[in-house]
Enzyme design. Structure first.
Site, mmCIF file in Angstrom:
data_model
loop_
_atom_site.group_PDB
_atom_site.id
_atom_site.type_symbol
_atom_site.label_atom_id
_atom_site.label_comp_id
_atom_site.label_asym_id
_atom_site.label_seq_id
_atom_site.Cartn_x
_atom_site.Cartn_y
_atom_site.Cartn_z
ATOM 1 N N SER A 1 0.814 -1.260 0.124
ATOM 2 C CA SER A 1 -0.136 0.099 -0.072
ATOM 3 C C SER A 1 0.933 1.231 0.029
ATOM 4 O O SER A 1 0.256 2.476 -0.062
ATOM 5 C CB SER A 1 -0.835 0.145 1.148
ATOM 6 O OG SER A 1 -2.185 -0.687 0.920
ATOM 7 N N LYS B 1 0.323 3.695 -2.750
ATOM 8 C CA LYS B 1 -0.987 4.800 -2.679
ATOM 9 C C LYS B 1 -0.335 5.968 -2.681
ATOM 10 O O LYS B 1 -0.942 7.281 -2.920
ATOM 11 C CB LYS B 1 -1.834 4.477 -1.485
ATOM 12 C CG LYS B 1 -2.586 3.344 -1.604
ATOM 13 C CD LYS B 1 -3.509 3.080 -0.429
ATOM 14 C CE LYS B 1 -4.613 2.081 -0.606
ATOM 15 N NZ LYS B 1 -3.874 0.738 -0.398
ATOM 16 N N SER C 1 -6.200 3.527 4.605
ATOM 17 C CA SER C 1 -5.470 2.838 3.397
ATOM 18 C C SER C 1 -6.626 1.985 2.439
ATOM 19 O O SER C 1 -6.564 0.988 2.092
ATOM 20 C CB SER C 1 -4.451 1.839 3.716
ATOM 21 O OG SER C 1 -3.608 1.292 2.788
ATOM 22 N N LYS D 1 2.992 6.633 5.067
ATOM 23 C CA LYS D 1 2.460 5.293 4.438
ATOM 24 C C LYS D 1 2.787 4.189 4.920
ATOM 25 O O LYS D 1 3.791 3.863 4.632
ATOM 26 C CB LYS D 1 2.072 5.627 2.878
ATOM 27 C CG LYS D 1 1.043 4.517 2.364
ATOM 28 C CD LYS D 1 -0.276 5.027 2.823
ATOM 29 C CE LYS D 1 -1.617 3.967 2.555
ATOM 30 N NZ LYS D 1 -1.492 3.086 3.515
#
Length: 440
Positions: A66, A69, A130, A250
């Site tokens: 993730s 992202k 997320s 993140k």
């Protein structure tokens, strides 16, 4: 016996040489992992210039999960900046996005089919919790389809200077989790990058769009369904690994990628970015990051390496042709301040780069020259080996302009004529002197 003795001696020397090389290599590996990081790859950098302060296997290509992202966030924020979409724009949820939001074992906020959500709501779901389905909804909005969006991701990666990457979807999931709708690559592929490229993406994201931190710093998302969704960045205030100054950026995890985390923290005006990839466990990615950030804040600080109006010893004076003055002094426009390891200031030396396009074939500047006119720049280089910078642009941020300290007006025709005449007779006299000397 003598021959055998010589052969034995040579063999012993070869073995010693080879052993020493392995010892040096082992020492280098030990140095690169001096922080005891459990993650397979890691990197630390100054967030302003991209100066790399520590790295471990930074060029190994690994799954990013993730953390991908961040690229989706970059492209969405860019689209908003360009006016292609807006924060309050409504996005109607289609059947696929709805079903994906309800898929078990995936990070998601529930999105109702046929219902409208604003870009801001979907962005918050993506950046804070997320949310994978929210990410796909934004990708479809920006590019018409997730497949088109993946093309944008790979194109943008190249534009941002990433070197070793491959994006196959917008969310960072394994394609097999996308319910048969994988937009690119093989059915079981995932997005991959290096720690260096991940850090480059984070560096560009927070410098080009600092507003991203207003979302990433939120510990809990309060969504329209009345529920609270905790941020997976457990180093934020109030969470289990809270760490002073952390406000992003993140996390990511899949079976393939392991546990990953791109963090950023700021204290007293100094911001760092760190990346860990393929940590063994969910907790390890945070303990690894704490080690790296502790190392950063304890061992590095901003130092003034050169003052403003500094004039280099060798290149501080340049000759000028066709001017009222025959030379001009060069000085730094402002001070050079860099984040360096404590106690290492004396190891940094100035490197002067003169703009050759401003010089004639004799290495002279040509009048007129304005006061403050840029003639080149100065950067600082360590006499020790260091990790350098993420990008050439970052290295430029660590340099200052070298400018003319005063104005040099163009000399009038009379002065130029007298100089030419003087030069002519000077050449004649030099020739005569040489000839006369030759007689003797």
């Amino acid at each position: 016996m003598k021959k055998i003795s010589k052969i034995s001696l040579i063999f012993t020397l070869v073995v010693a040489l080879v052993t020493s090389q392995f010892t040096i290599a082992s020492s280098a590996r030990a140095e690169s992992d001096r922080l005891g990081i459990k993650a397979e790859a890691a990197i630390l950098l100054d967030a302003k210039t991209g100066k790399i302060l520590y790295e471990k296997n930074a060029d190994t290509v690994l799954g990013v999960a993730s953390m991908s992202k961040m690229m989706t966030e970059y492209i969405v924020l860019e689209a908003i900046k360009k006016g292609k979409i807006s924060w309050d724009q409504k996005v109607k949820i289609n059947e696929y996005v709805h079903k994906l939001s309800a898929a078990p074992d995936l990070s998601n906020v529930g999105l109702t089919q046929g219902e409208d959500y604003t870009v801001k709501e979907l962005y918050e779901a993506m950046a804070i919790f997320s949310g994978n389905a929210a990410t796909v909804a934004l990708a479809e909005l920006v590019a018409g389809s997730e497949k088109n969006f993946v093309d944008l991701m790979n194109k943008k990666a190249s534009e941002l200077g990433l070197k070793d990457y491959k994006f196959v979807n917008a969310s960072g999931l394994n394609n097999k989790n996308l319910m048969g709708n994988h937009p690119a690559g093989q059915p079981d592929e995932e997005n991959v990058m290096t720690a260096r490229d991940t850090a480059t993406l984070a560096f560009r994201l927070i410098n080009d769009f600092p507003e991203v931190l207003e979302f990433s710093k939120v510990p809990k998302l309060k969504f329209r369904d009345g529920r609270e969704y905790p941020n997976f960045n457990w180093m934020l205030p109030g969470l289990i690994f809270q760490y002073e100054g952390v406000d992003g950026l993140k996390t990511g995890s899949t079976d393939f990628a392991g546990y990953c985390f791109t963090a950023t923290a700021e204290r007293n005006g100094q911001r760092f970015i760190s990346v860990v990839m393929k940590s063994p466990s969910k907790n390890d990615r945070f303990t690894d990051t704490i080690k790296i950030l502790d190392f950063a804040f304890s061992n590095f600080g901003k130092e003034e390496l050169l003052p403003a109006n500094y004039s280099p010893k060798k290149e501080g004076i340049l000759p000028v042709t066709k001017g009222k003055e025959k030379e001009v002094k060069l000085v730094t426009k402002e001070a050079i301040e860099l984040v360096i390891e404590n106690g290492q200031k004396e190891k940094y030396k100035p490197v002067v780069v003169i703009d050759k396009s401003k010089l004639n074939s004799k290495g002279e500047l040509t009048a007129p020259i304005k006061k403050g006119e840029k003639i080149g720049y100065i950067t600082m280089k360590s006499t020790d080996e260091d990790y350098g910078y993420l990008t050439k642009e970052g290295e430029k941020l660590a340099s200052v302009d070298l400018v003319a300290a005063e104005e040099v007006e163009k000399a009038n025709w009379f002065v130029l004529s007298m100089r030419a005449i003087g030069g002519f007779f000077g050449d004649v006299w030099g020739s005569v002197s040489s000839t006369v000397k030759g007689w003797f």
